[in-house]
Design a protein around this motif. Structure first.
Motif, PDB file in Angstrom:
ATOM      1  N   TYR A  15     -17.629  -4.845  20.409  1.00 16.85           N
ATOM      2  CA  TYR A  15     -16.210  -4.985  20.089  1.00 16.85           C
ATOM      3  C   TYR A  15     -15.591  -3.637  19.750  1.00 16.85           C
ATOM      4  N   PHE A  16     -16.344  -2.791  19.053  1.00 14.60           N
ATOM      5  CA  PHE A  16     -15.839  -1.462  18.723  1.00 14.60           C
ATOM      6  C   PHE A  16     -15.552  -0.683  20.002  1.00 14.60           C
ATOM      7  N   ARG A  17     -16.486  -0.701  20.940  1.00 16.87           N
ATOM      8  CA  ARG A  17     -16.315   0.022  22.221  1.00 16.87           C
ATOM      9  C   ARG A  17     -15.134  -0.539  23.000  1.00 16.87           C
ATOM     10  N   TRP A  18     -14.983  -1.849  23.025  1.00 14.98           N
ATOM     11  CA  TRP A  18     -13.885  -2.507  23.739  1.00 14.98           C
ATOM     12  C   TRP A  18     -12.542  -2.065  23.145  1.00 14.98           C
ATOM     13  N   ARG A  19     -12.420  -2.069  21.819  1.00 12.25           N
ATOM     14  CA  ARG A  19     -11.190  -1.614  21.164  1.00 12.25           C
ATOM     15  C   ARG A  19     -10.935  -0.140  21.460  1.00 12.25           C
ATOM     16  N   GLU A  20     -11.986   0.663  21.452  1.00  9.45           N
ATOM     17  CA  GLU A  20     -11.848   2.088  21.725  1.00  9.45           C
ATOM     18  C   GLU A  20     -11.289   2.332  23.129  1.00  9.45           C
ATOM     19  N   ILE A  21     -11.820   1.626  24.119  1.00 12.03           N
ATOM     20  CA  ILE A  21     -11.332   1.748  25.498  1.00 12.03           C
ATOM     21  C   ILE A  21      -9.863   1.363  25.577  1.00 12.03           C
ATOM     22  N   LEU A  22      -9.510   0.237  24.991  1.00 13.67           N
ATOM     23  CA  LEU A  22      -8.131  -0.244  25.071  1.00 13.67           C
ATOM     24  C   LEU A  22      -7.173   0.620  24.252  1.00 13.67           C
ATOM     25  N   ASN A  23      -7.612   1.075  23.086  1.00 13.69           N
ATOM     26  CA  ASN A  23      -6.769   1.979  22.296  1.00 13.69           C
ATOM     27  C   ASN A  23      -6.481   3.262  23.070  1.00 13.69           C
ATOM     28  N   ASP A  24      -7.515   3.859  23.662  1.00 13.12           N
ATOM     29  CA  ASP A  24      -7.330   5.092  24.423  1.00 13.12           C
ATOM     30  C   ASP A  24      -6.475   4.867  25.667  1.00 13.12           C
ATOM     31  N   GLY A  25      -6.739   3.784  26.379  1.00 12.27           N
ATOM     32  CA  GLY A  25      -6.056   3.534  27.645  1.00 12.27           C
ATOM     33  C   GLY A  25      -4.646   3.003  27.516  1.00 12.27           C
ATOM     34  N   VAL A  26      -4.281   2.485  26.355  1.00 11.48           N
ATOM     35  CA  VAL A  26      -2.938   1.921  26.192  1.00 11.48           C
ATOM     36  C   VAL A  26      -2.180   2.611  25.056  1.00 11.48           C
ATOM     37  N   ILE A  27      -2.699   2.538  23.856  1.00  7.56           N
ATOM     38  CA  ILE A  27      -1.950   3.078  22.717  1.00  7.56           C
ATOM     39  C   ILE A  27      -1.849   4.601  22.806  1.00  7.56           C
ATOM     40  N   SER A  28      -2.972   5.281  23.009  1.00  4.79           N
ATOM     41  CA  SER A  28      -2.931   6.744  23.093  1.00  4.79           C
ATOM     42  C   SER A  28      -2.208   7.238  24.346  1.00  4.79           C
ATOM     43  N   ALA A  29      -2.203   6.428  25.378  1.00  3.88           N
ATOM     44  CA  ALA A  29      -1.550   6.793  26.645  1.00  3.88           C
ATOM     45  C   ALA A  29      -0.135   6.209  26.744  1.00  3.88           C
ATOM     46  N   TRP A  30       0.515   5.989  25.624  1.00  2.00           N
ATOM     47  CA  TRP A  30       1.818   5.317  25.612  1.00  2.00           C
ATOM     48  C   TRP A  30       2.851   6.011  26.493  1.00  2.00           C
ATOM     49  N   ARG A  31       2.810   7.316  26.582  1.00  3.47           N
ATOM     50  CA  ARG A  31       3.788   8.037  27.408  1.00  3.47           C
ATOM     51  C   ARG A  31       3.656   7.643  28.882  1.00  3.47           C
ATOM     52  N   ILE A  32       2.425   7.502  29.339  1.00  2.00           N
ATOM     53  CA  ILE A  32       2.175   7.105  30.732  1.00  2.00           C
ATOM     54  C   ILE A  32       2.756   5.721  30.992  1.00  2.00           C
ATOM     55  N   HIS A  33       2.538   4.797  30.068  1.00  2.00           N
ATOM     56  CA  HIS A  33       3.007   3.427  30.261  1.00  2.00           C
ATOM     57  C   HIS A  33       4.531   3.336  30.181  1.00  2.00           C
ATOM     58  N   LEU A  34       5.130   4.068  29.251  1.00  2.00           N
ATOM     59  CA  LEU A  34       6.600   4.056  29.178  1.00  2.00           C
ATOM     60  C   LEU A  34       7.215   4.668  30.430  1.00  2.00           C
ATOM     61  N   ALA A  35       6.600   5.713  30.962  1.00  2.00           N
ATOM     62  CA  ALA A  35       7.089   6.308  32.213  1.00  2.00           C
ATOM     63  C   ALA A  35       6.968   5.317  33.365  1.00  2.00           C
ATOM     64  N   ALA A  36       5.880   4.559  33.403  1.00  2.00           N
ATOM     65  CA  ALA A  36       5.706   3.548  34.455  1.00  2.00           C
ATOM     66  C   ALA A  36       6.780   2.469  34.353  1.00  2.00           C
ATOM     67  N   ILE A  37       7.062   2.019  33.139  1.00  2.00           N
ATOM     68  CA  ILE A  37       8.111   1.006  32.938  1.00  2.00           C
ATOM     69  C   ILE A  37       9.465   1.582  33.344  1.00  2.00           C
ATOM     70  N   ALA A  38       9.732   2.820  32.946  1.00  2.00           N
ATOM     71  CA  ALA A  38      11.001   3.473  33.295  1.00  2.00           C
ATOM     72  C   ALA A  38      11.142   3.671  34.800  1.00  2.00           C
ATOM     73  N   SER A  39      10.001   3.774  35.510  1.00  2.00           N
ATOM     74  CA  SER A  39      10.012   3.962  36.967  1.00  2.00           C
ATOM     75  C   SER A  39      10.020   2.652  37.743  1.00  2.00           C
ATOM     76  N   GLY A  40      10.087   1.515  37.048  1.00  2.00           N
ATOM     77  CA  GLY A  40      10.219   0.244  37.755  1.00  2.00           C
ATOM     78  C   GLY A  40       9.121  -0.767  37.557  1.00  2.00           C
ATOM     79  N   ALA A  41       8.070  -0.417  36.846  1.00  2.00           N
ATOM     80  CA  ALA A  41       7.022  -1.419  36.596  1.00  2.00           C
ATOM     81  C   ALA A  41       7.529  -2.447  35.588  1.00  2.00           C
ATOM     82  N   ASP A  42       7.148  -3.692  35.786  1.00  2.00           N
ATOM     83  CA  ASP A  42       7.472  -4.744  34.811  1.00  2.00           C
ATOM     84  C   ASP A  42       6.468  -4.746  33.669  1.00  2.00           C
ATOM     85  N   VAL A  43       5.209  -4.448  34.009  1.00  2.46           N
ATOM     86  CA  VAL A  43       4.129  -4.428  33.030  1.00  2.46           C
ATOM     87  C   VAL A  43       3.218  -3.230  33.307  1.00  2.46           C
ATOM     88  N   SER A  44       2.612  -2.721  32.252  1.00 10.07           N
ATOM     89  CA  SER A  44       1.712  -1.579  32.389  1.00 10.07           C
ATOM     90  C   SER A  44       0.646  -1.696  31.321  1.00 10.07           C
TER      91      SER A  44
END
Length: 106
Positions: A15-44
């Motif tokens: 569970y620790f590893r799973w949270r670490e992957i998701l935290n890094d890939g989503v929370i820490s990468a928030w700029r990437i996801h907001l840019a994707a949403i701003a570029s037309g993605a509905d979900v990221s």
């Protein structure tokens, strides 16, 4: 942004590893996801699955465009006996997706 607590009450390393992957890939990468949403993605998010399963982000960490989310059915109407229905809710309508690569937590 939505993120699931993902087993925080368990001391299991998986569970620790799973949270670490998701935290890094989503929370820490928030700029990437907001840019994707701003570029037309509905979900990221991280770990998008679409195949034998209904489309969803495995682990339930994602960003969503408010216009898209407003078109989804009311989450209080979900089948509470099926915990996976909530995980699949964000991708329950046709959507444009941006996804980080899938990383298995083992």
């Amino acid at each position: 942004m939505y993120f699931h607590t993902k087993g925080v009450s368990y001391s299991d390393d998986r569970y620790f590893r799973w949270r670490e992957i998701l935290n890094d890939g989503v929370i820490s990468a928030w700029r990437i996801h907001l840019a994707a949403i701003a570029s037309g993605a509905d979900v990221s998010g991280q770990n998008y699955l679409n195949g034998d399963y209904k489309p969803h982000f495995s682990g339930n960490f994602w960003f969503g465009h408010t216009g898209y989310i407003a078109k989804l059915r009311d989450p209080s109407a979900l089948n509470k006996r099926d915990r996976y229905e909530a995980e699949k809710w964000i991708c329950s309508q046709p959507h444009r997706v941006h996804a980080m690569p899938f990383i298995e937590p083992n």
